[in-house]
Structures are given as structure tokens and as C-alpha cells.
Design a protein around this motif. Sequence first.
Motif, PDB file in Angstrom:
ATOM      1  N   LEU A   1       0.705  -1.363   0.107  1.00 10.72           N
ATOM      2  CA  LEU A   1       0.002   0.459   0.117  1.00 10.72           C
ATOM      3  C   LEU A   1       0.748   1.233   0.102  1.00 10.72           C
ATOM      4  O   LEU A   1       1.397   1.601   0.728  1.00 10.72           O
ATOM      5  N   SER A   2       0.701   2.025  -1.059  1.00 14.47           N
ATOM      6  CA  SER A   2       1.161   3.164  -1.144  1.00 14.47           C
ATOM      7  C   SER A   2       2.578   3.120  -1.229  1.00 14.47           C
ATOM      8  O   SER A   2       3.550   4.125  -0.587  1.00 14.47           O
ATOM      9  N   SER A   3       3.937   1.989  -1.295  1.00 13.88           N
ATOM     10  CA  SER A   3       5.064   1.555  -1.773  1.00 13.88           C
ATOM     11  C   SER A   3       5.542   1.099  -3.024  1.00 13.88           C
ATOM     12  O   SER A   3       5.128   1.320  -4.351  1.00 13.88           O
ATOM     13  N   PHE A   4       7.151   1.037  -3.104  1.00 14.85           N
ATOM     14  CA  PHE A   4       7.790   1.641  -4.360  1.00 14.85           C
ATOM     15  C   PHE A   4       9.125   0.535  -4.440  1.00 14.85           C
ATOM     16  O   PHE A   4       9.336  -0.123  -2.860  1.00 14.85           O
ATOM     17  N   LEU A   5       9.701   0.279  -5.304  1.00  9.62           N
ATOM     18  CA  LEU A   5      11.042  -1.003  -5.699  1.00  9.62           C
ATOM     19  C   LEU A   5      11.865   0.597  -6.134  1.00  9.62           C
ATOM     20  O   LEU A   5      11.274   1.308  -7.217  1.00  9.62           O
ATOM     21  N   ASN A   6      12.731   0.359  -5.572  1.00 13.08           N
ATOM     22  CA  ASN A   6      13.560   1.131  -7.094  1.00 13.08           C
ATOM     23  C   ASN A   6      13.594   1.021  -8.694  1.00 13.08           C
ATOM     24  O   ASN A   6      13.202   0.075  -8.608  1.00 13.08           O
ATOM     25  N   LYS A   7      13.361   2.437  -9.097  1.00 13.50           N
ATOM     26  CA  LYS A   7      14.784   1.708 -10.744  1.00 13.50           C
ATOM     27  C   LYS A   7      15.015   0.562 -11.126  1.00 13.50           C
ATOM     28  O   LYS A   7      14.738  -0.395 -12.203  1.00 13.50           O
ATOM     29  N   GLU A   8      16.409   0.438 -10.251  1.00 15.21           N
ATOM     30  CA  GLU A   8      17.249  -1.201 -11.003  1.00 15.21           C
ATOM     31  C   GLU A   8      17.038  -2.025  -8.939  1.00 15.21           C
ATOM     32  O   GLU A   8      18.050  -2.379  -8.981  1.00 15.21           O
TER      33      GLU A   8
ATOM     34  N   CYS B   1      -2.353  -0.862  -3.944  1.00 16.67           N
ATOM     35  CA  CYS B   1      -2.782   0.040  -3.923  1.00 16.67           C
ATOM     36  C   CYS B   1      -1.461   1.340  -3.998  1.00 16.67           C
ATOM     37  O   CYS B   1      -0.860   1.321  -3.386  1.00 16.67           O
ATOM     38  N   HIS B   2      -2.652   2.699  -4.627  1.00 16.63           N
ATOM     39  CA  HIS B   2      -1.474   3.935  -4.478  1.00 16.63           C
ATOM     40  C   HIS B   2      -2.412   5.012  -5.053  1.00 16.63           C
ATOM     41  O   HIS B   2      -3.264   4.762  -5.308  1.00 16.63           O
ATOM     42  N   GLY B   3      -2.653   5.936  -4.213  1.00 13.44           N
ATOM     43  CA  GLY B   3      -3.001   7.494  -3.948  1.00 13.44           C
ATOM     44  C   GLY B   3      -2.390   8.301  -4.969  1.00 13.44           C
ATOM     45  O   GLY B   3      -1.430   8.447  -5.698  1.00 13.44           O
ATOM     46  N   GLU B   4      -3.278   8.213  -5.951  1.00 17.65           N
ATOM     47  CA  GLU B   4      -2.981   9.417  -6.885  1.00 17.65           C
ATOM     48  C   GLU B   4      -2.470  10.300  -6.986  1.00 17.65           C
ATOM     49  O   GLU B   4      -1.623  11.206  -7.081  1.00 17.65           O
ATOM     50  N   SER B   5      -2.790  10.911  -5.467  1.00 18.39           N
ATOM     51  CA  SER B   5      -2.003  12.232  -4.786  1.00 18.39           C
ATOM     52  C   SER B   5      -0.813  12.413  -3.488  1.00 18.39           C
ATOM     53  O   SER B   5      -1.058  13.149  -2.745  1.00 18.39           O
ATOM     54  N   ASP B   6      -0.784  11.679  -3.879  1.00 17.30           N
ATOM     55  CA  ASP B   6       1.080  11.071  -3.148  1.00 17.30           C
ATOM     56  C   ASP B   6       1.702  11.847  -3.151  1.00 17.30           C
ATOM     57  O   ASP B   6       2.173  11.207  -4.336  1.00 17.30           O
TER      58      ASP B   6
ATOM     59  N   GLY C   1       5.044   3.542  -7.628  1.00 15.06           N
ATOM     60  CA  GLY C   1       4.330   2.471  -7.677  1.00 15.06           C
ATOM     61  C   GLY C   1       3.734   1.742  -8.909  1.00 15.06           C
ATOM     62  O   GLY C   1       3.699   0.586  -9.225  1.00 15.06           O
ATOM     63  N   GLU C   2       3.648   2.423  -9.882  1.00 11.68           N
ATOM     64  CA  GLU C   2       2.882   1.959 -11.194  1.00 11.68           C
ATOM     65  C   GLU C   2       3.722   1.409 -11.831  1.00 11.68           C
ATOM     66  O   GLU C   2       3.395  -0.142 -12.458  1.00 11.68           O
ATOM     67  N   GLU C   3       5.300   2.118 -11.628  1.00 14.43           N
ATOM     68  CA  GLU C   3       6.342   1.551 -12.297  1.00 14.43           C
ATOM     69  C   GLU C   3       6.448   0.265 -11.534  1.00 14.43           C
ATOM     70  O   GLU C   3       7.096  -0.376 -13.014  1.00 14.43           O
ATOM     71  N   THR C   4       6.562  -0.092 -10.745  1.00 16.94           N
ATOM     72  CA  THR C   4       7.032  -1.057  -9.862  1.00 16.94           C
ATOM     73  C   THR C   4       5.668  -2.250 -10.437  1.00 16.94           C
ATOM     74  O   THR C   4       6.485  -3.329 -10.425  1.00 16.94           O
ATOM     75  N   ASN C   5       4.712  -1.741 -10.179  1.00 18.06           N
ATOM     76  CA  ASN C   5       3.793  -3.029 -10.754  1.00 18.06           C
ATOM     77  C   ASN C   5       4.060  -3.214 -12.199  1.00 18.06           C
ATOM     78  O   ASN C   5       4.225  -4.421 -12.579  1.00 18.06           O
TER      79      ASN C   5
ATOM     80  N   ASP D   1      -3.868  11.281  -0.371  1.00 16.60           N
ATOM     81  CA  ASP D   1      -2.468  11.094  -0.173  1.00 16.60           C
ATOM     82  C   ASP D   1      -1.681  10.158   0.124  1.00 16.60           C
ATOM     83  O   ASP D   1      -2.278   9.079  -0.129  1.00 16.60           O
ATOM     84  N   HIS D   2      -0.442  10.402   1.357  1.00 10.94           N
ATOM     85  CA  HIS D   2       0.238   8.727   1.706  1.00 10.94           C
ATOM     86  C   HIS D   2      -0.175   8.868   2.535  1.00 10.94           C
ATOM     87  O   HIS D   2       0.270   8.986   3.916  1.00 10.94           O
ATOM     88  N   GLU D   3      -1.288   8.028   2.327  1.00 13.78           N
ATOM     89  CA  GLU D   3      -2.374   7.434   3.971  1.00 13.78           C
ATOM     90  C   GLU D   3      -3.025   6.431   3.353  1.00 13.78           C
ATOM     91  O   GLU D   3      -2.910   5.974   2.168  1.00 13.78           O
ATOM     92  N   LEU D   4      -3.998   5.450   4.423  1.00 14.74           N
ATOM     93  CA  LEU D   4      -4.945   4.075   3.973  1.00 14.74           C
ATOM     94  C   LEU D   4      -6.375   5.212   4.357  1.00 14.74           C
ATOM     95  O   LEU D   4      -6.652   6.239   4.114  1.00 14.74           O
ATOM     96  N   HIS D   5      -6.754   4.565   3.261  1.00 16.68           N
ATOM     97  CA  HIS D   5      -8.304   4.779   2.197  1.00 16.68           C
ATOM     98  C   HIS D   5      -9.113   3.920   3.091  1.00 16.68           C
ATOM     99  O   HIS D   5      -8.932   2.670   3.273  1.00 16.68           O
ATOM    100  N   LYS D   6     -10.116   3.463   3.691  1.00 14.71           N
ATOM    101  CA  LYS D   6     -11.221   2.680   3.887  1.00 14.71           C
ATOM    102  C   LYS D   6     -11.298   1.830   2.779  1.00 14.71           C
ATOM    103  O   LYS D   6     -11.798   0.198   2.995  1.00 14.71           O
ATOM    104  N   ALA D   7     -12.057   2.293   1.552  1.00 13.22           N
ATOM    105  CA  ALA D   7     -12.293   1.755   0.760  1.00 13.22           C
ATOM    106  C   ALA D   7     -11.162   0.585   0.129  1.00 13.22           C
ATOM    107  O   ALA D   7     -11.413  -0.973  -0.461  1.00 13.22           O
ATOM    108  N   GLU D   8      -9.996   1.531   0.352  1.00 17.14           N
ATOM    109  CA  GLU D   8      -8.562   0.458  -0.241  1.00 17.14           C
ATOM    110  C   GLU D   8      -8.578  -1.101   0.756  1.00 17.14           C
ATOM    111  O   GLU D   8      -7.926  -1.942   0.069  1.00 17.14           O
ATOM    112  N   LEU D   9      -8.723  -0.690   2.392  1.00 14.33           N
ATOM    113  CA  LEU D   9      -8.801  -1.576   3.347  1.00 14.33           C
ATOM    114  C   LEU D   9      -9.324  -2.235   3.047  1.00 14.33           C
ATOM    115  O   LEU D   9      -9.274  -3.761   3.210  1.00 14.33           O
ATOM    116  N   GLU D  10     -10.913  -2.011   2.727  1.00 16.41           N
ATOM    117  CA  GLU D  10     -12.125  -3.003   3.077  1.00 16.41           C
ATOM    118  C   GLU D  10     -11.182  -3.728   1.586  1.00 16.41           C
ATOM    119  O   GLU D  10     -11.718  -5.669   1.444  1.00 16.41           O
TER     120      GLU D  10
END
Length: 234
Positions: free
Chosen positions: A147-154, A174-179, A187-191, A210-219
Amino acid sequence: MAVARAVKLQKTVVNELRKHTASVIFLHGSGDTGPGIRAWVKDVLNEDLVFPHIRVVYPTAPARPYTPMNENLSNVWFNRYNLLNDSTEHIETIDSMGRILTNFVEQEVQSGIPLNRIIIGGFSMGGGMAIHLAYRFLPHVAGVFALSSFLNKESICYQVLREYSGPLPELFQCHGESDDLILHQWGEETNKELKALGVPCSFHSFPDLDHELHKAELEMLKSWILQKLPEVME
């Protein structure tokens, strides 16, 4: 390995007193704790992340000097040189924590929970650590969430997966578009990269989050966990 095994992680457990047939290990973000992320999840959901047959475990990362905080101590799973996706990974601390968390997961296995009935995931840095743990150390877990995570490019994860030919656990991301801390694009590139390397992936975007949890995401996460870890009829 001996040094890593000597580290005993503190943990907060949900559903500890009930008999369980599966486990979820939820890793917090940088500077947080197991009790902290549990309380945040509970606040967002208005209840614990709880299942009749699944034990949810929130470990706490040991405090270590953290470079983005001027080497001050912080509860982080690994160190970073900086918070950019094109930075070099701090492999030494990632690998050290990978061994510690592998031992942590092995304790769940020794308690009677098979590895294919364990999901590993987390928020922010915790999600990044979970991806390393699953795809480099424990590829036979039931699933991974980030959730709201990524891996470095290399990332070394990509290098390892290019050489791996076995089945891989599914990633729920999952990722917030306003993060503005961990960019949605990262996050999208990692996926996309993990999917190209054979990882079964889903990616869910949340507008205005933003960089936070969301109820719909957790559901959504709860539903996915139940899909991966259905109740076992004895």
C-alpha cells in the motif's frame, strides 16, 4: 545469519486467542510501530482488521540510524540513501532485515501455519520490504500486498526475478494518485515491472488520496485476503 536470528521483533497480534489456520503479517511504514499501524488501520476501518480464522500480526522494526533523517534513530525496516526511486538500494540493511523477517515468518510456520497460508504485506516502506521478502526470500507465501509502496528502478528484486523460473505469489497493490511522498507513478512503474517479470499483479489507484490509508482500500484488501486465505473446513 546468526546475528539476524538473535534479533527478536516486538509484535502486536489480532486474534491471538482464537484458533487460526492462516496468518497475515502487516509491516508498518518508516518511523511507525506495530501498535501504531494497527491503531491507524482500526481508526480508518472503525474496527480491527480481523478475520475468524486468520491471525494478523504487526511486528515493529528495530530502531536504526536512518540517513534521510540525518542518521537519527528511527523504526525502519532498512536504511535508504534518499527517498527517490532512482536511488541505489541499501542492500546490506535490506538483506539483514530480510533474514530477520524470514526467521519471524518461520516462527509462524513452526506454530502450525503452512507457508502457503501466510500473506505478507505493508504500508509504504513496509510494503517495499514485503515485496523484497516475498520475491527474494519466501516465494512460496500465499500472497503479498503493498500500500503506497515502490521499488527502486534498479531494484535487486528485478534482478532476482529475471533468474527465477518457479511460481510466484500474487501482488495486491494500492496507491493514492495525490501521494506526494511516494509518487503514484513510482508504484505504477513497480507494478508494471513486476508483472513483466511474471508476477501476478493487480494495481488499484485512488483519486485524491495522499500518502495515507483509505477505508475503501482496506475493504478491498480484506476481500483479497479472504480470497487468498479461505477458511479451511476440518
